[in-house]
Write a protein that holds these residues in place. Structure first.
Motif, mmCIF file in Angstrom:
data_model
loop_
_atom_site.group_PDB
_atom_site.id
_atom_site.type_symbol
_atom_site.label_atom_id
_atom_site.label_comp_id
_atom_site.label_asym_id
_atom_site.label_seq_id
_atom_site.Cartn_x
_atom_site.Cartn_y
_atom_site.Cartn_z
ATOM 1 N N LEU A 9 0.804 -1.221 0.000
ATOM 2 C CA LEU A 9 0.000 0.000 0.000
ATOM 3 C C LEU A 9 0.835 1.268 0.000
ATOM 4 O O LEU A 9 0.271 2.360 0.020
ATOM 5 C CB LEU A 9 -0.933 0.010 1.219
ATOM 6 C CG LEU A 9 -2.023 -1.049 1.235
ATOM 7 C CD1 LEU A 9 -2.820 -0.962 2.516
ATOM 8 C CD2 LEU A 9 -2.949 -0.901 0.039
ATOM 9 N N SER A 10 2.174 1.153 -0.018
ATOM 10 C CA SER A 10 3.008 2.353 0.056
ATOM 11 C C SER A 10 2.703 3.277 -1.113
ATOM 12 O O SER A 10 2.638 2.856 -2.259
ATOM 13 C CB SER A 10 4.489 1.994 0.057
ATOM 14 O OG SER A 10 4.858 1.449 -1.186
ATOM 15 N N GLY A 11 2.476 4.526 -0.782
ATOM 16 C CA GLY A 11 2.157 5.511 -1.805
ATOM 17 C C GLY A 11 0.712 5.477 -2.242
ATOM 18 O O GLY A 11 0.276 6.322 -3.014
ATOM 19 N N PHE A 12 -0.045 4.521 -1.766
ATOM 20 C CA PHE A 12 -1.451 4.434 -2.148
ATOM 21 C C PHE A 12 -2.261 5.334 -1.232
ATOM 22 O O PHE A 12 -2.114 5.305 -0.023
ATOM 23 C CB PHE A 12 -1.964 2.993 -2.038
ATOM 24 C CG PHE A 12 -3.327 2.807 -2.635
ATOM 25 C CD1 PHE A 12 -3.474 2.679 -3.999
ATOM 26 C CD2 PHE A 12 -4.453 2.784 -1.842
ATOM 27 C CE1 PHE A 12 -4.728 2.512 -4.565
ATOM 28 C CE2 PHE A 12 -5.707 2.624 -2.392
ATOM 29 C CZ PHE A 12 -5.841 2.484 -3.752
ATOM 30 N N ALA A 48 -5.561 7.847 -11.898
ATOM 31 C CA ALA A 48 -5.392 8.286 -13.286
ATOM 32 C C ALA A 48 -3.913 8.440 -13.629
ATOM 33 O O ALA A 48 -3.460 7.983 -14.691
ATOM 34 C CB ALA A 48 -6.126 9.606 -13.502
ATOM 35 N N LEU A 49 -3.156 9.052 -12.737
ATOM 36 C CA LEU A 49 -1.724 9.249 -12.982
ATOM 37 C C LEU A 49 -0.967 7.923 -12.986
ATOM 38 O O LEU A 49 -0.051 7.729 -13.785
ATOM 39 C CB LEU A 49 -1.146 10.205 -11.938
ATOM 40 C CG LEU A 49 -1.636 11.658 -12.052
ATOM 41 C CD1 LEU A 49 -1.294 12.441 -10.798
ATOM 42 C CD2 LEU A 49 -1.059 12.322 -13.287
ATOM 43 N N LYS A 71 3.683 4.979 -7.931
ATOM 44 C CA LYS A 71 2.785 5.334 -6.826
ATOM 45 C C LYS A 71 3.420 6.335 -5.869
ATOM 46 O O LYS A 71 2.782 7.297 -5.454
ATOM 47 C CB LYS A 71 2.401 4.081 -6.021
ATOM 48 C CG LYS A 71 1.437 3.176 -6.694
ATOM 49 C CD LYS A 71 1.102 2.001 -5.792
ATOM 50 C CE LYS A 71 0.134 1.063 -6.462
ATOM 51 N NZ LYS A 71 -0.280 -0.027 -5.595
ATOM 52 N N GLU A 72 4.695 6.091 -5.510
ATOM 53 C CA GLU A 72 5.378 6.954 -4.546
ATOM 54 C C GLU A 72 5.488 8.382 -5.068
ATOM 55 O O GLU A 72 5.249 9.347 -4.349
ATOM 56 C CB GLU A 72 6.777 6.411 -4.217
ATOM 57 C CG GLU A 72 6.784 5.056 -3.544
ATOM 58 C CD GLU A 72 6.625 3.879 -4.516
ATOM 59 O OE1 GLU A 72 6.820 4.055 -5.741
ATOM 60 O OE2 GLU A 72 6.262 2.789 -4.058
ATOM 61 N N LEU A 73 5.876 8.511 -6.338
ATOM 62 C CA LEU A 73 6.039 9.821 -6.955
ATOM 63 C C LEU A 73 4.693 10.536 -7.067
ATOM 64 O O LEU A 73 4.584 11.731 -6.770
ATOM 65 C CB LEU A 73 6.681 9.662 -8.339
ATOM 66 C CG LEU A 73 7.021 10.940 -9.102
ATOM 67 C CD1 LEU A 73 8.017 11.775 -8.306
ATOM 68 C CD2 LEU A 73 7.581 10.597 -10.469
ATOM 69 N N VAL A 74 3.665 9.808 -7.454
ATOM 70 C CA VAL A 74 2.318 10.375 -7.582
ATOM 71 C C VAL A 74 1.828 10.894 -6.231
ATOM 72 O O VAL A 74 1.313 12.017 -6.131
ATOM 73 C CB VAL A 74 1.321 9.333 -8.156
ATOM 74 C CG1 VAL A 74 -0.104 9.798 -8.020
ATOM 75 C CG2 VAL A 74 1.644 9.037 -9.618
ATOM 76 N N ALA A 75 2.002 10.095 -5.186
ATOM 77 C CA ALA A 75 1.553 10.507 -3.853
ATOM 78 C C ALA A 75 2.276 11.764 -3.394
ATOM 79 O O ALA A 75 1.656 12.673 -2.833
ATOM 80 C CB ALA A 75 1.777 9.377 -2.855
ATOM 81 N N LYS A 76 3.589 11.832 -3.653
ATOM 82 C CA LYS A 76 4.380 12.990 -3.239
ATOM 83 C C LYS A 76 3.931 14.250 -3.990
ATOM 84 O O LYS A 76 3.762 15.311 -3.393
ATOM 85 C CB LYS A 76 5.861 12.712 -3.514
ATOM 86 C CG LYS A 76 6.796 13.747 -2.901
ATOM 87 C CD LYS A 76 8.247 13.461 -3.242
ATOM 88 C CE LYS A 76 8.724 12.186 -2.586
ATOM 89 N NZ LYS A 76 10.141 11.915 -2.834
ATOM 90 N N VAL A 77 3.720 14.137 -5.283
ATOM 91 C CA VAL A 77 3.324 15.294 -6.095
ATOM 92 C C VAL A 77 1.914 15.759 -5.732
ATOM 93 O O VAL A 77 1.658 16.959 -5.628
ATOM 94 C CB VAL A 77 3.434 14.957 -7.603
ATOM 95 C CG1 VAL A 77 2.771 16.008 -8.456
ATOM 96 C CG2 VAL A 77 4.888 14.797 -8.000
#
Length: 186
Positions: free
Chosen positions: A126-129, A150-151, A158-164
């Motif tokens: 689930l990291s970044g989810f 979507a991203l 996932k990690e990059l998306v969550a951070k952004v």
């Protein structure tokens, strides 16, 4: 697939209810949190219907965010409905989202049936989810969740998306996706 059920409670236990729907009585398994929220005799529950070779079971949720949590966790390898329901019984969706974002293995080990290895695996999966759990109305958090999905479908990690997404100011899904794409292109 049964996605919701409405009826009169025939029998209530801490982890289940028998619901009379026009003369048909369904056994619906619920979390301790859901059971505590049931105060009326006539109720409506969101459900997850699991069909196996030897059984069909209904899992009911008073809160749509709790259903989303259950459906997310049950997809993890090695996590069955009983463990997923134990997670829903131990934590609210917003608390679980905080545990995932903090990567807190110790807190997750408090769930009955989860040891250190399984707790670590759940957190890795689930990291970044982003779990939609802090807004009961389902407005801005569901938009963030939709934007994240979507991203991720566009191939971003996932990690990059969550951070952004945490640095974005937009509140609607399309605005979040556009803003995040601009930041991801830099």
């Amino acid at each position: 697939m049964i996605v919701g059920i409405e009826g009169t409670i025939e029998k209530k236990e801490p982890t289940g209810v028998h619901l009379n729907v026009n003369g048909l009585i369904y056994e619906v398994f619920v979390s301790l949190n859901c059971s505590a929220q049931i105060t009326k005799n006539n109720i409506k529950l969101y459900t997850t219907h699991i069909i196996k070779e030897d059984s069909q079971t209904l899992y009911g949720f008073y809160d749509l965010n709790e259903k989303k949590l259950f459906d997310t966790v049950i997809k993890i390898n090695g996590v069955g409905p009983k463990v997923a329901l134990a997670i829903c019984s131990t934590f609210t969706p917003s608390t679980f989202a905080q545990i995932v974002s903090a990567n807190d293995v110790t807190m997750l080990k408090r769930v009955p049936g989860i040891g250190p290895k399984q707790a670590s695996r759940i957190l890795v999966e689930l990291s970044g989810f982003i779990i939609d759990g802090t807004d009961e109305n389902g407005s801005s958090n569901s938009n963030t969740l939709e934007a994240a999905l979507a991203l991720e479908s566009l191939g971003f990690k996932k990690e990059l998306v969550a951070k952004v997404l945490t640095s974005c100011t937009a509140t609607d899904t399309s605005g979040l996706v556009k803003e995040a794409l601009k930041k991801l292109q830099k």
